[in-house]
Write an enzyme that holds these catalytic residues in place. Structure first.
Site, PDB file in Angstrom:
ATOM      1  N   THR A 135      -4.334   6.007   4.775  1.00 51.52           N
ATOM      2  CA  THR A 135      -2.659   6.315   4.508  1.00 51.52           C
ATOM      3  C   THR A 135      -3.588   7.592   3.584  1.00 51.52           C
ATOM      4  OG1 THR A 135      -1.685   4.491   4.437  1.00 51.52           O
ATOM      5  CG2 THR A 135      -0.822   5.744   3.471  1.00 51.52           C
ATOM      6  N   LYS A 152       1.111  -1.620  -0.277  1.00 51.58           N
ATOM      7  CA  LYS A 152       0.057   0.025  -0.552  1.00 51.58           C
ATOM      8  C   LYS A 152       0.537   1.135   0.175  1.00 51.58           C
ATOM      9  CE  LYS A 152      -0.306   1.498   4.962  1.00 51.58           C
ATOM     10  NZ  LYS A 152       1.039   2.224   4.604  1.00 51.58           N
TER      11      LYS A 152
END
Lengths: 343, 343
Positions: free
Chosen positions: A249, A192
Site C-alpha cells: 500500500t 494499516k
C-alpha cells in the site's frame, strides 16, 4: 459443475473472478446495474476498473443476487467495507447452507466500530462462523489479473474452511497461506490504512525513505499493540495481511489512503481531499475510531494520534512529526525489556 | 571537552560524524590515507561518498588511530563488516577503559560465521561487552546527512550503555530507541541482506509490487525463524533493525545487495556481478553461510535456499520462484496454529 460467485465488480472483485475461474467450473461476477455491470457483460471486459483483461467464457456477469448465489459452493464479498452490511443483508435470503462465505473488504464499519466478520455475523447469525473466512494480503488487483506472482493469507475460525478457500484460490501464480487468527488478519487490513495515510503525509512533505521506513515500522509496532488488545496475535501483524499489505500500500500509486495523505500534506482540508478522491478513504474513518478507542483503552499510538490531530484538529503535519520525533526517549519494544534482568 | 571518534570515512561514517558533532564538542573522523582521507581534510567535504555536505569545524579528520582514540568517550566502527576484525585489532592498543564502542557495520564474518559483537569480543576480550553497543535501522547516510527525519535502534547488553549511546546520537531529526537484544539487532541487519538480494532478483525479473511485498514478508518470516534459533527475539526482527531496514534497503537505489540481485536476474554470473559492483556484497556471503547453517539446524528457509541455488548452483531464478510458489500448502505462521484447538 462447481460454481462460485463474486459479489462486487470493482477491480479486486473482477480479479478474484479471474482467479477462481482457473479452479472452478462456473463463476458469476455480480454487480449492480448502476455500477456498469451491463457494459462488462457486453464487452467481456471490466473497462473501467481492469482495462485490457478479457474475461474467459466460464465467468458469467449478472446483477441478479439470487442467480449469483444459487447452488454456489463459494461466495466472495468484494465491495467496499462500508457497503458490506448492505450486501450481506441483500444476500441473506439466497445464501445456501452449503456455501462458504469469504470477505475481502478491508476496514472497520464506521457506525459500529465492528470488524467485517462481526458485521457478517450480526446480519447472518452465529451459524455462518464455521463457513466464513477472510482473505487478505499484498494484492493489487491489476497485478493479480496479469498473473503476477502474489501471496496472501486466508483466516477462518475453522481449519477445514480455511483449507477449502486455500484450494479454491491457489494457482501457480497465487499462493495462499492459512491462519486461524481472524481478528488479527481483519485488524491488520483495517489498521494499516491509518499508517498508509500517515505515509502519504510524509511523502507529501517530501521527507525521505528513512522517514517512511521508520513510519511504517513504528506504525507496525503501534497497530500490533492495539491489535493484541483487540484479540489478534502479534505475529499475524508481521505477516502478509499486516506488514505485507502495508508495504504494498505504501509503495502504491493505486492507494486512496496514500493519496489522501499526500493531499493533506499539500494543504488541502479533509473535505476537499474526500471530494477530490470521490470515494471512501477508509483510513480517514479508521483513524477517528481507533484514536478514540486508544484513548479509552490507554494504548499508546503516537502515529494514529498525530494523524487524528492533522485530520480533525487542524494541526500542521510538520509540527506533529516534530512532536513524534522529540517524544521522551523509549525502549524500542517494551515487552522485550520486561523479561531481561538489569533492564 | 567531550570527544568522540568515528572509524571509517565512508558515507555512513561521515554521516555519523555529522550527527555526533551536534551533541559532542570534538569528533575525529578517522580513515586510511589510501581511502582518500587527506582530500576530505583539505576540502572539508567527503566529495566521494557524501558530496555537497560541508563538515563543521568541530569535526577533525585524521588517519592516526592513536590520535583518534585518545581520550575519546565514544568510538564508532563504521567500516564494512569484513574489515571490522582488522580495525578492531588496530585499535586494541589505544582503546581506553572509559571508551564506549559502537558497531554500525552490518554482516556476518565470512571466515568464522561470527556476528560483529562476537568478532569484537574475540579481539578485545569479554570486558568490552559492558561498553559495547550496536546501532542499526533504516538510515541511508545521504538522508541523515541532509537532516531528514530518521529513526534507529541501539542495542547493548547493558542498559546504561544503551542510554549513553542514545543520548550521544539523538537530535531533533535522529530518534534513537534502545533494545537489549544485541543478537536480534545484529542478525536482523545481517540476514536482511539475503532478502534484499532476493528482492533485487525479483525486481530484475520485472515482477510486480505484490511479488516484492510477499517476498519481503515471507523473508521476514524465515529470517525471524533463524534469528530466534540463534538467540534473537522475534519482535526485534519486526522492528527498526529488521523489517525497517529491509524496507528501506529493498526500495533503495544505493543498496549493493539489491543491485547484485538485479544483475543476477539479468543473466550475469556471480563473478561478473561482483566484478561490476567492485565492493563486497554482504548478502552473497551471508546467503552461503546461512544456507548451510539452516540445513545443519533443520530450519526451513525457502527464500534463502532459492538464493543459494541461483547464486551457487546455477539454477534459473524463474524456476526457483516457481518452486517456491508451488511448494506444499502451509499455515502462514506455524506457531500460532500450535496453540489453537481444532487447528
Amino acid at each position: 459443475m462447481r460454481k462460485a460467485c463474486v459479489l462486487g465488480a470493482g477491480s479486486w472483485g473482477t480479479a478474484q473472478a479471474l482467479l477462481l475461474s482457473d479452479n472452478i467450473d462456473r463463476v458469476v461476477l455480480w454487480g449492480r446495474e448502476e455500477d456498469g455491470i451491463e457494459s462488462i457483460k457486453e464487452e467481456r471486459e471490466n473497462k473501467r476498473f481492469l482495462p485490457g483483461i478479457k474475461l474467459p467464457s466460464n465467468i458469467e456477469i449478472s446483477s441478479d443476487m439470487a442467480y449469483a448465489l444459487y447452488d454456489a459452493e463459494l461466495a466472495i464479498i468484494a465491495v467496499p467495507a462500508q457497503a458490506v452490511r448492505g450486501v450481506v443483508k441483500s444476500m441473506a435470503g439466497y445464501l445456501e447452507d452449503k456455501t462458504y462465505l469469504v470477505n475481502t473488504a478491508k476496514g472497520i464499519e464506521i457506525d459500529t466500530g465492528m470488524r467485517m466478520s462481526q458485521v457478517v455475523e450480526d446480519v447472518l447469525g452465529g451459524e455462518i462462523k464455521s463457513r466464513f473466512a477472510v482473505l487478505s494480503g499484498p494484492s493489487h488487483a491489476e497485478e493479480v489479473a496479469r498473473k503476477i506472482p502474489t501471496v496472501v493469507t486466508v483466516a477462518s475460525f475453522k481449519k477445514e474452511t480455511a483449507f477449502y478457500v486455500q484450494d479454491a484460490f491457489m494457482t501457480t501464480y497465487f499462493r495462499v497461506y492459512t491462519n486461524p487468527d481472524v481478528a488479527g488478519v481483519e485488524l491488520g487490513g483495517a489498521l494499516k490504512n491509518i499508517i498508509a495515510l500517515a505515509a502519504g503525509i510524509v511523502q507529501g512533505l517530501n521527507y525521505g525513505d528513512n522517514t517512511k521506513a521508520a513510519l511504517i515500522t513504528r506504525g507496525l509496532t503501534e497497530i500490533t499493540r492495539m491489535g493484541i488488545a483487540l484479540g489478534g496475535d502479534a505475529r499475524t501483524f508481521s505477516g502478509l495481511s499486516g506488514i505485507g499489505d502495508l508495504i504494498v500500500t505504501c509503495g502504491s500509486r493505486y492507494s486512496r489512503n496514500l493519496r489522501a495523505g499526500e493531499l493533506i500534506a499539500r494543504g488541502y482540508s479533509l473535505p476537499e481531499v474526500l471530494d477530490k478522491i470521490g470515494m471512501v478513504v477508509e483510513g480517514v474513518y479508521t483513524t477517528r475510531i481507533v484514536y478514540k478507542l486508544a484513548a479509552k483503552m490507554g494504548i499508546d499510538m503516537p502515529i494514529t494520534q498525530a494523524c487524528y490531530n492533522v485530520l480533525y484538529e487542524g494541526k500542521k503535519p510538520e509540527e506533529e512529526l516534530n512532536r513524534i520525533m522529540s517524544r521522551q526517549k523509549k525502549h524500542e519494544i517494551e515487552e522485550i525489556v520486561n523479561n531481561i534482568e538489569g533492564w
